[in-house]
Design an enzyme around this catalytic site. Sequence first.
Site, PDB file in Angstrom:
ATOM      1  N   CYS A 163     -34.954  -1.028 -15.014  1.00 11.91           N
ATOM      2  CA  CYS A 163     -33.851  -0.113 -14.695  1.00 11.91           C
ATOM      3  C   CYS A 163     -33.500   0.812 -15.856  1.00 11.91           C
ATOM      4  O   CYS A 163     -32.649   1.695 -15.705  1.00 11.91           O
ATOM      5  CB  CYS A 163     -32.636  -0.908 -14.255  1.00 11.91           C
ATOM      6  SG  CYS A 163     -33.019  -1.959 -12.826  1.00 11.91           S
ATOM      7  N   HIS A 303     -23.806   1.538 -17.640  1.00 12.96           N
ATOM      8  CA  HIS A 303     -24.812   0.965 -16.734  1.00 12.96           C
ATOM      9  C   HIS A 303     -24.086   0.420 -15.501  1.00 12.96           C
ATOM     10  O   HIS A 303     -24.521   0.665 -14.385  1.00 12.96           O
ATOM     11  CB  HIS A 303     -25.610  -0.122 -17.454  1.00 12.96           C
ATOM     12  CG  HIS A 303     -26.782  -0.599 -16.680  1.00 12.96           C
ATOM     13  ND1 HIS A 303     -27.699   0.250 -16.109  1.00 12.96           N
ATOM     14  CD2 HIS A 303     -27.209  -1.857 -16.350  1.00 12.96           C
ATOM     15  CE1 HIS A 303     -28.632  -0.446 -15.467  1.00 12.96           C
ATOM     16  NE2 HIS A 303     -28.348  -1.729 -15.596  1.00 12.96           N
ATOM     17  N   GLU A 314     -21.378  -5.720 -20.749  1.00 10.97           N
ATOM     18  CA  GLU A 314     -21.421  -4.324 -21.216  1.00 10.97           C
ATOM     19  C   GLU A 314     -20.065  -3.932 -21.785  1.00 10.97           C
ATOM     20  O   GLU A 314     -19.984  -3.246 -22.806  1.00 10.97           O
ATOM     21  CB  GLU A 314     -21.820  -3.374 -20.080  1.00 10.97           C
ATOM     22  CG  GLU A 314     -21.947  -1.920 -20.582  1.00 10.97           C
ATOM     23  CD  GLU A 314     -22.444  -0.948 -19.518  1.00 10.97           C
ATOM     24  OE1 GLU A 314     -22.515  -1.326 -18.332  1.00 10.97           O
ATOM     25  OE2 GLU A 314     -22.771   0.198 -19.886  1.00 10.97           O
ATOM     26  N   LYS A 335     -22.635   4.305 -10.372  1.00  7.93           N
ATOM     27  CA  LYS A 335     -23.308   3.431  -9.393  1.00  7.93           C
ATOM     28  C   LYS A 335     -22.335   2.967  -8.312  1.00  7.93           C
ATOM     29  O   LYS A 335     -22.763   2.502  -7.259  1.00  7.93           O
ATOM     30  CB  LYS A 335     -23.932   2.217 -10.091  1.00  7.93           C
ATOM     31  CG  LYS A 335     -25.134   2.551 -10.971  1.00  7.93           C
ATOM     32  CD  LYS A 335     -25.757   1.312 -11.571  1.00  7.93           C
ATOM     33  CE  LYS A 335     -26.932   1.667 -12.481  1.00  7.93           C
ATOM     34  NZ  LYS A 335     -26.493   2.288 -13.745  1.00  7.93           N
ATOM     35  N   HIS A 340     -27.606   1.475  -7.099  1.00  7.68           N
ATOM     36  CA  HIS A 340     -28.494   1.339  -8.258  1.00  7.68           C
ATOM     37  C   HIS A 340     -29.886   1.873  -7.898  1.00  7.68           C
ATOM     38  O   HIS A 340     -30.594   1.278  -7.088  1.00  7.68           O
ATOM     39  CB  HIS A 340     -28.561  -0.125  -8.670  1.00  7.68           C
ATOM     40  CG  HIS A 340     -29.170  -0.358 -10.019  1.00  7.68           C
ATOM     41  ND1 HIS A 340     -29.970   0.562 -10.650  1.00  7.68           N
ATOM     42  CD2 HIS A 340     -29.084  -1.416 -10.867  1.00  7.68           C
ATOM     43  CE1 HIS A 340     -30.358   0.086 -11.822  1.00  7.68           C
ATOM     44  NE2 HIS A 340     -29.820  -1.114 -11.981  1.00  7.68           N
ATOM     45  N   PHE A 399     -34.273  -5.396 -16.489  1.00  9.18           N
ATOM     46  CA  PHE A 399     -34.864  -6.725 -16.528  1.00  9.18           C
ATOM     47  C   PHE A 399     -35.849  -6.808 -17.692  1.00  9.18           C
ATOM     48  O   PHE A 399     -36.528  -5.851 -18.035  1.00  9.18           O
ATOM     49  CB  PHE A 399     -35.609  -7.014 -15.223  1.00  9.18           C
ATOM     50  CG  PHE A 399     -34.706  -7.380 -14.069  1.00  9.18           C
ATOM     51  CD1 PHE A 399     -33.341  -7.544 -14.227  1.00  9.18           C
ATOM     52  CD2 PHE A 399     -35.237  -7.580 -12.802  1.00  9.18           C
ATOM     53  CE1 PHE A 399     -32.516  -7.888 -13.163  1.00  9.18           C
ATOM     54  CE2 PHE A 399     -34.425  -7.926 -11.727  1.00  9.18           C
ATOM     55  CZ  PHE A 399     -33.060  -8.079 -11.909  1.00  9.18           C
TER      56      PHE A 399
END
Length: 413
Positions: A163, A303, A314, A335, A340, A399
């Site tokens: 991502c 994010h 975060e 998002k 996403h 990831f």
Amino acid sequence: MRRRVVITGMGAVTPLGNSVMDTWSALCAGRSGIGPITKFDAADFETRIAGELKNFDPLVYVSKKEVRRLDPFIIYCLASAEMAVADSGLVLDEPRATRTGVVIGSAIGGLTTLEKEKEILSRNGPRRVSPFTIPSVLPNLGAGQVSIRFGARGPVNCPVTACASGTTAVGEAFRLIAFDYADVVFAGGADAAISPMAVAGFNAMHAISQRNDEPQKASRPFDLCRDGFVLSEGCGILILEELDSARKRGARIYAEVLGYGATSDAFHLAVPPPGHEGAARCMHAALRDAGMTPSDVDYINAHGTSTPLNDQYETEAIKSVFGEHSSRLAVSSTKSMTGHLLGATGGVEAIFTAKALETGILPPTINLDQPDPACDLDYVPHSARRRDIQIAMSNTFGFGGVNASILLKKFFE
């Protein structure tokens, strides 16, 4: 000596619209692009919602033959690149073409094609598999097809950093120009992975929301009732250009790219560590690269996935980097409206960050109805906000513990 890099063109297709203008308008209005899955029968799946493109006509950008031969993620790349070039007014004549690169990331590449051709193989045998299967599946063929379409003959690359792919692409493109390996670079990310395998796989990981009855409220970053991210598709491409090159041709400049940071958590394949030390180091790296201090930053496009751990960690990472200044920062997760977009996220959110600098409008975080006490920053809840910002950061994490941050600045001569 490092050269200055600016953004001179942008193109995008997202669940909110099939152009930057339409997407930005919906974003500032706080509209959600999430709805029921229509690409396949999802009745037996735990998750039956996603952020699909709507009314996108591929024939505007490719031929009927190419629609059959290209995976949707590649078509999204070509569409976004066409719009970005038109927006920039760029003409790739012979001297410029050899100094023009393409860096477009993708997390999953042609997963849709892979699933379709596997079905054909199982049902009809190997002789019925399309010869265009492999060129549609390879993640680097988004960048490759853009290079072929526009005759860009400089460096071509495809970061596959989950991502974070789109942000990694923008950051690496920035470096190519800053250190004189290219004068112009198409940069961004694309993914089109709303498929049975992807939804089943993310469901198995308990990663995506199951709020099927309220799709437009499903993506709710930093909210106490968040239950995972919403899978979406799309693409965002920016034209990055060396400043003198842009000036010579009288290009419109949206923003300047100041810095880029990239780190790894080296911790877990899908879970960030408490405090997200890797993300904090990444933001520090981008600030250091730009020669900026934390107090210089006005806005962060987070994010903000709407997963329980990411949003909390975060937040902790931002507070550790920005200290007391974190209470004065505006932080939003777009998002909450787009869902996403996996590898496309970094390209699309770089565009949103540049638009925030250009317009002085900060997009909101919608669905933040019951803030998580562990997430206690100013997330620009519910409605867009007018604020003349000068410096903005965009974060993406992926990831494998991959982190990427870029720093943009409102352009001044």
